[in-house]
Motif scaffolding. Structure first.
Motif, PDB file in Angstrom:
ATOM      1  N   VAL A  62       0.834  -1.201   0.000  1.00  0.00           N
ATOM      2  CA  VAL A  62       0.000   0.000   0.000  1.00  0.00           C
ATOM      3  C   VAL A  62       0.875   1.259   0.000  1.00  0.00           C
ATOM      4  N   PHE A  63       2.012   1.208   0.672  1.00  0.00           N
ATOM      5  CA  PHE A  63       2.938   2.346   0.628  1.00  0.00           C
ATOM      6  C   PHE A  63       3.513   2.518  -0.785  1.00  0.00           C
ATOM      7  N   ALA A  64       3.874   1.412  -1.442  1.00  0.00           N
ATOM      8  CA  ALA A  64       4.414   1.504  -2.800  1.00  0.00           C
ATOM      9  C   ALA A  64       3.393   2.140  -3.737  1.00  0.00           C
ATOM     10  N   VAL A  65       2.122   1.781  -3.581  1.00  0.00           N
ATOM     11  CA  VAL A  65       1.068   2.376  -4.413  1.00  0.00           C
ATOM     12  C   VAL A  65       0.891   3.855  -4.062  1.00  0.00           C
ATOM     13  N   ASN A  86      -5.933   4.827   7.341  1.00  0.00           N
ATOM     14  CA  ASN A  86      -6.863   5.078   6.236  1.00  0.00           C
ATOM     15  C   ASN A  86      -6.302   4.727   4.866  1.00  0.00           C
ATOM     16  N   MET A  87      -5.075   4.221   4.805  1.00  0.00           N
ATOM     17  CA  MET A  87      -4.470   3.919   3.506  1.00  0.00           C
ATOM     18  C   MET A  87      -5.155   2.755   2.797  1.00  0.00           C
ATOM     19  N   ARG A  88      -5.359   1.641   3.485  1.00  0.00           N
ATOM     20  CA  ARG A  88      -6.000   0.478   2.856  1.00  0.00           C
ATOM     21  C   ARG A  88      -7.443   0.776   2.448  1.00  0.00           C
ATOM     22  N   PRO A  89      -8.251   1.394   3.330  1.00  0.00           N
ATOM     23  CA  PRO A  89      -9.614   1.737   2.892  1.00  0.00           C
ATOM     24  C   PRO A  89      -9.608   2.672   1.676  1.00  0.00           C
ATOM     25  N   HIS A  90      -8.665   3.607   1.645  1.00  0.00           N
ATOM     26  CA  HIS A  90      -8.570   4.514   0.499  1.00  0.00           C
ATOM     27  C   HIS A  90      -8.252   3.734  -0.775  1.00  0.00           C
ATOM     28  N   CYS A  92      -8.847   0.574  -1.417  1.00  0.00           N
ATOM     29  CA  CYS A  92     -10.043  -0.202  -1.789  1.00  0.00           C
ATOM     30  C   CYS A  92     -11.065   0.683  -2.505  1.00  0.00           C
ATOM     31  N   GLN A  93     -11.281   1.874  -1.979  1.00  0.00           N
ATOM     32  CA  GLN A  93     -12.225   2.810  -2.605  1.00  0.00           C
ATOM     33  C   GLN A  93     -11.755   3.202  -4.009  1.00  0.00           C
ATOM     34  N   CYS A  94     -10.472   3.446  -4.151  1.00  0.00           N
ATOM     35  CA  CYS A  94      -9.930   3.789  -5.474  1.00  0.00           C
ATOM     36  C   CYS A  94     -10.146   2.647  -6.466  1.00  0.00           C
ATOM     37  N   LEU A  95      -9.921   1.436  -6.025  1.00  0.00           N
ATOM     38  CA  LEU A  95     -10.103   0.279  -6.902  1.00  0.00           C
ATOM     39  C   LEU A  95     -11.566   0.113  -7.282  1.00  0.00           C
ATOM     40  N   ARG A  96     -12.466   0.363  -6.336  1.00  0.00           N
ATOM     41  CA  ARG A  96     -13.906   0.295  -6.649  1.00  0.00           C
ATOM     42  C   ARG A  96     -14.299   1.365  -7.666  1.00  0.00           C
ATOM     43  N   MET A  97     -13.727   2.563  -7.529  1.00  0.00           N
ATOM     44  CA  MET A  97     -14.055   3.681  -8.423  1.00  0.00           C
ATOM     45  C   MET A  97     -13.319   3.591  -9.752  1.00  0.00           C
ATOM     46  N   MET A 102      -4.906  10.776  -4.641  1.00  0.00           N
ATOM     47  CA  MET A 102      -3.906  10.938  -3.586  1.00  0.00           C
ATOM     48  C   MET A 102      -4.373  10.287  -2.287  1.00  0.00           C
ATOM     49  N   PHE A 103      -3.446   9.632  -1.636  1.00  0.00           N
ATOM     50  CA  PHE A 103      -3.749   8.947  -0.389  1.00  0.00           C
ATOM     51  C   PHE A 103      -3.876   9.974   0.734  1.00  0.00           C
TER      52      PHE A 103
END
Length: 106
Positions: A62-65, A86-90, A92-97, A102-103
């Motif tokens: 998640v940091f690399a992304v 909040n990095m992982r939830p962010h 996941c939301q980006c992948l859904r959208m 930006m994180f």
């Protein structure tokens, strides 16, 4: 088994920057060998950029992304402190959208 971000954005030819949230010189040696293999004769050097460090053994991806996303948006990852919970939830939301944004930072 470890994710890092490498980039030549803003570098002189042959130079690559390493953004590693779990920095260790052994990892840098492995990344150097991989980058040399990719760049062949054009490789000059690897520059380790000090960035926020992960607090566990599983957040490297998640940091690399997050580092990569910062670079895509024209920002320097070393200038940010990401909001780890909040990095992982962010992501996941980006992948859904279907769009990386930006994180979250603190």
């Amino acid at each position: 088994m470890h994710w890092v971000c490498v980039s030549s954005i803003g570098c002189t030819p042959g130079i690559v920057k390493l953004y590693d949230s779990l920095y260790h010189d052994i990892i840098e040696e492995e990344v150097t060998e991989q980058v040399k293999s990719l760049m062949a004769d054009s490789y000059i050097g690897l520059v380790n950029v000090p960035v926020q460090q992960q607090l566990n053994g599983s957040d490297c991806g998640v940091f690399a992304v997050a580092f990569s996303t910062s670079l895509v948006y024209g920002f320097h990852p070393q200038d940010y402190t990401f909001d780890i919970p909040n990095m992982r939830p962010h992501l996941c939301q980006c992948l859904r959208m279907g769009e990386l944004t930006m994180f979250p930072t603190i």
